[in-house]
Design a protein around this motif. Structure first.
Motif, PDB file in Angstrom:
ATOM      1  N   PRO A 103       0.662  -1.079   0.395  1.00  0.00           N
ATOM      2  CA  PRO A 103       0.106   0.109   0.047  1.00  0.00           C
ATOM      3  C   PRO A 103       0.862   1.486   0.101  1.00  0.00           C
ATOM      4  O   PRO A 103       1.721   1.424   0.293  1.00  0.00           O
ATOM      5  CB  PRO A 103      -0.764   0.599   1.000  1.00  0.00           C
ATOM      6  CG  PRO A 103       0.873  -0.544   2.065  1.00  0.00           C
ATOM      7  CD  PRO A 103       0.791  -1.592   1.589  1.00  0.00           C
ATOM      8  N   SER A 104       0.303   2.692  -0.300  1.00  0.00           N
ATOM      9  CA  SER A 104       0.819   3.921  -0.350  1.00  0.00           C
ATOM     10  C   SER A 104       1.073   4.042   0.928  1.00  0.00           C
ATOM     11  O   SER A 104       1.033   3.976   1.566  1.00  0.00           O
ATOM     12  CB  SER A 104       0.286   4.837  -1.121  1.00  0.00           C
ATOM     13  OG  SER A 104       0.263   6.271  -0.308  1.00  0.00           O
ATOM     14  N   LEU A 186      -9.536  -6.292   7.335  1.00  0.00           N
ATOM     15  CA  LEU A 186      -9.843  -5.170   7.420  1.00  0.00           C
ATOM     16  C   LEU A 186      -8.408  -4.116   6.616  1.00  0.00           C
ATOM     17  O   LEU A 186      -8.792  -2.687   6.833  1.00  0.00           O
ATOM     18  CB  LEU A 186      -9.615  -4.218   8.684  1.00  0.00           C
ATOM     19  CG  LEU A 186     -11.415  -5.404   9.704  1.00  0.00           C
ATOM     20  CD1 LEU A 186     -11.359  -5.031  11.144  1.00  0.00           C
ATOM     21  CD2 LEU A 186     -12.454  -5.718   9.542  1.00  0.00           C
ATOM     22  N   GLY A 187      -8.111  -4.317   6.338  1.00  0.00           N
ATOM     23  CA  GLY A 187      -6.329  -3.844   5.254  1.00  0.00           C
ATOM     24  C   GLY A 187      -6.952  -2.440   4.244  1.00  0.00           C
ATOM     25  O   GLY A 187      -8.297  -3.182   4.151  1.00  0.00           O
ATOM     26  N   PRO A 188      -5.891  -1.636   3.799  1.00  0.00           N
ATOM     27  CA  PRO A 188      -6.854  -0.758   3.192  1.00  0.00           C
ATOM     28  C   PRO A 188      -7.536  -1.750   1.924  1.00  0.00           C
ATOM     29  O   PRO A 188      -8.285  -0.730   1.051  1.00  0.00           O
ATOM     30  CB  PRO A 188      -6.254  -0.161   2.964  1.00  0.00           C
ATOM     31  CG  PRO A 188      -4.472  -0.404   3.967  1.00  0.00           C
ATOM     32  CD  PRO A 188      -5.248  -1.856   5.000  1.00  0.00           C
ATOM     33  N   ALA A 244     -11.707   7.649   3.832  1.00  0.00           N
ATOM     34  CA  ALA A 244     -10.814   8.157   2.590  1.00  0.00           C
ATOM     35  C   ALA A 244      -9.809   8.125   2.430  1.00  0.00           C
ATOM     36  O   ALA A 244      -9.192   7.579   0.991  1.00  0.00           O
ATOM     37  CB  ALA A 244     -11.444   9.548   2.271  1.00  0.00           C
ATOM     38  N   ASP A 245      -8.588   7.771   3.011  1.00  0.00           N
ATOM     39  CA  ASP A 245      -8.079   7.935   3.085  1.00  0.00           C
ATOM     40  C   ASP A 245      -6.774   6.527   3.347  1.00  0.00           C
ATOM     41  O   ASP A 245      -5.822   5.416   3.694  1.00  0.00           O
ATOM     42  CB  ASP A 245      -6.877   8.781   4.143  1.00  0.00           C
ATOM     43  CG  ASP A 245      -7.027  10.007   3.297  1.00  0.00           C
ATOM     44  OD1 ASP A 245      -6.451  10.080   2.678  1.00  0.00           O
ATOM     45  OD2 ASP A 245      -7.386  10.311   4.822  1.00  0.00           O
ATOM     46  N   ALA A 246      -7.944   5.505   4.170  1.00  0.00           N
ATOM     47  CA  ALA A 246      -7.902   3.980   4.709  1.00  0.00           C
ATOM     48  C   ALA A 246      -6.985   4.193   5.887  1.00  0.00           C
ATOM     49  O   ALA A 246      -5.648   3.781   5.800  1.00  0.00           O
ATOM     50  CB  ALA A 246      -7.627   2.907   3.599  1.00  0.00           C
ATOM     51  N   ARG A 247      -7.118   5.351   6.677  1.00  0.00           N
ATOM     52  CA  ARG A 247      -5.765   5.638   7.720  1.00  0.00           C
ATOM     53  C   ARG A 247      -7.079   5.701   8.959  1.00  0.00           C
ATOM     54  O   ARG A 247      -7.628   5.447   8.922  1.00  0.00           O
ATOM     55  CB  ARG A 247      -5.147   7.038   7.336  1.00  0.00           C
ATOM     56  CG  ARG A 247      -4.663   6.931   5.575  1.00  0.00           C
ATOM     57  CD  ARG A 247      -2.765   6.704   6.319  1.00  0.00           C
ATOM     58  NE  ARG A 247      -2.056   5.994   5.208  1.00  0.00           N
ATOM     59  CZ  ARG A 247      -1.888   6.313   3.772  1.00  0.00           C
ATOM     60  NH1 ARG A 247      -3.223   4.863   3.495  1.00  0.00           N
ATOM     61  NH2 ARG A 247      -1.613   6.437   2.456  1.00  0.00           N
ATOM     62  N   GLN A 248      -6.097   5.589  10.040  1.00  0.00           N
ATOM     63  CA  GLN A 248      -6.327   5.776  11.740  1.00  0.00           C
ATOM     64  C   GLN A 248      -5.131   6.175  12.421  1.00  0.00           C
ATOM     65  O   GLN A 248      -3.902   6.583  12.115  1.00  0.00           O
ATOM     66  CB  GLN A 248      -6.919   4.154  12.317  1.00  0.00           C
ATOM     67  CG  GLN A 248      -7.766   3.145  11.731  1.00  0.00           C
ATOM     68  CD  GLN A 248      -7.195   2.530  10.368  1.00  0.00           C
ATOM     69  OE1 GLN A 248      -5.846   1.911  11.017  1.00  0.00           O
ATOM     70  NE2 GLN A 248      -8.267   2.114   9.400  1.00  0.00           N
ATOM     71  N   LEU A 249      -5.481   7.409  12.844  1.00  0.00           N
ATOM     72  CA  LEU A 249      -5.330   7.781  14.110  1.00  0.00           C
ATOM     73  C   LEU A 249      -5.144   7.709  15.216  1.00  0.00           C
ATOM     74  O   LEU A 249      -6.224   7.026  16.119  1.00  0.00           O
ATOM     75  CB  LEU A 249      -5.359   9.946  14.076  1.00  0.00           C
ATOM     76  CG  LEU A 249      -4.769  10.954  15.113  1.00  0.00           C
ATOM     77  CD1 LEU A 249      -3.288  10.593  15.235  1.00  0.00           C
ATOM     78  CD2 LEU A 249      -5.463  11.893  15.161  1.00  0.00           C
TER      79      LEU A 249
END
Length: 278
Positions: A103-104, A186-188, A244-249
């Motif tokens: 992934p990016s 649950l990956g990107p 939208a970014d498939a990211r978590q903080l």
């Protein structure tokens, strides 16, 4: 050959004792947990159909059947969401067999600025594969001290399964390993998860592959860390999703006064600043 959906149903069924549902104990049997016939009756489907699903020979159950199984197994909301996701990928609604690709690691400037505002707190931008994409100095002081950030592209999943220091850092290593393996589902994207799984399997061995096939939704409690400087830390985990970014903080907060005291010492600012990893 089984399927992710069948593996989950079978694993969940095996984890339930009949008396939980007020069913009689039939004595010794070949496998633990709820009998296939008991689950079929509760879900209102035939034993033969349930057998085909568990063995991966029926990969397209209707929404009504999936919901009936969720009710019959008394799944909680997280488990129901996972069951629906597995039904989609098993039936081919989600592309799951494409060429694996990493992934990016890009982090948007606005997300990076949000992270900066949390300094000197313990926070990081991650994805479900375990990639640590950016972090505060406090995160480095607490989790980097045991080698998590040594790799040029740090990844918590890889660290947990391949670095011996992880078993000391995480006193509840088994629980953390369960969480990291489960989150790959649950990956990107499916291909990203497959890429990491393919990379990890040869070096992580059965501890990883067994958990990846397990499918049971882990119970996530406070995070315990045994910091190399000595103190044991208990931390609450708060997560803000960026869909939208498939990211978590991820933000780690002290769970007790003793931990708060230790964190004040460990995360005392020594200078700038936020580090982004690309």
């Amino acid at each position: 050959m089984g399927s992710p959906l069948g593996d989950f149903i079978r694993a969940k069924r095996d984890s339930i004792q009949p008396e939980t549902f007020g069913l009689p104990d039939h004595g010794r049997r070949r496998s633990p947990g709820l009998r296939r016939s008991d689950l079929a009756i509760r879900a209102g489907i035939s034993v033969e159909y349930l057998t085909r699903m568990e063995q991966g020979r029926d990969r397209n159950p209707s929404t009504a059947v999936v919901n009936a199984l969720a009710d019959a197994l008394s799944l909680d909301p997280a488990e129901r969401t996972h069951l629906r996701y597995l039904a989609k990928i098993t039936g081919g609604a989600c592309p799951h067999h494409v060429r694996p690709a990493p992934p990016s690691r890009e982090v948007r400037p606005a997300v990076r600025e949000t992270l900066r505002l949390l300094e000197p707190g313990i926070a990081a931008v991650t994805n479900r594969l375990g990639d640590v994409l950016a972090h505060t100095p406090g995160y480095a002081a607490v989790l980097g001290a045991a080698g998590l950030l040594d790799h040029p592209a740090p990844n918590l999943t890889r660290y947990v399964f391949t670095d011996p220091r992880a078993r000391t850092l995480f006193p509840d290593w088994d629980d953390i390993a369960d969480e990291q393996a489960f989150d790959l589902w649950l990956g990107p994207s499916a291909e990203n998860s497959e890429w990491l799984s393919t990379e990890l399997a040869p070096v992580a061995g059965p501890e990883f592959t067994r958990r990846l096939a397990n499918q049971l939704v882990p119970r996530r409690g406070p995070l315990r860390l045994h910091h190399p400087t000595g103190p044991e830390l208990r931390l609450h985990r708060e997560t803000l999703e960026f869909p939208a970014d498939a990211r978590q903080l991820l933000v780690l907060l002290p769970a007790d006064p003793e931990t708060a005291t230790h964190l004040t010492r460990l995360t005392r600012p020594a200078g700038p600043h936020l580090r982004a990893i690309s």
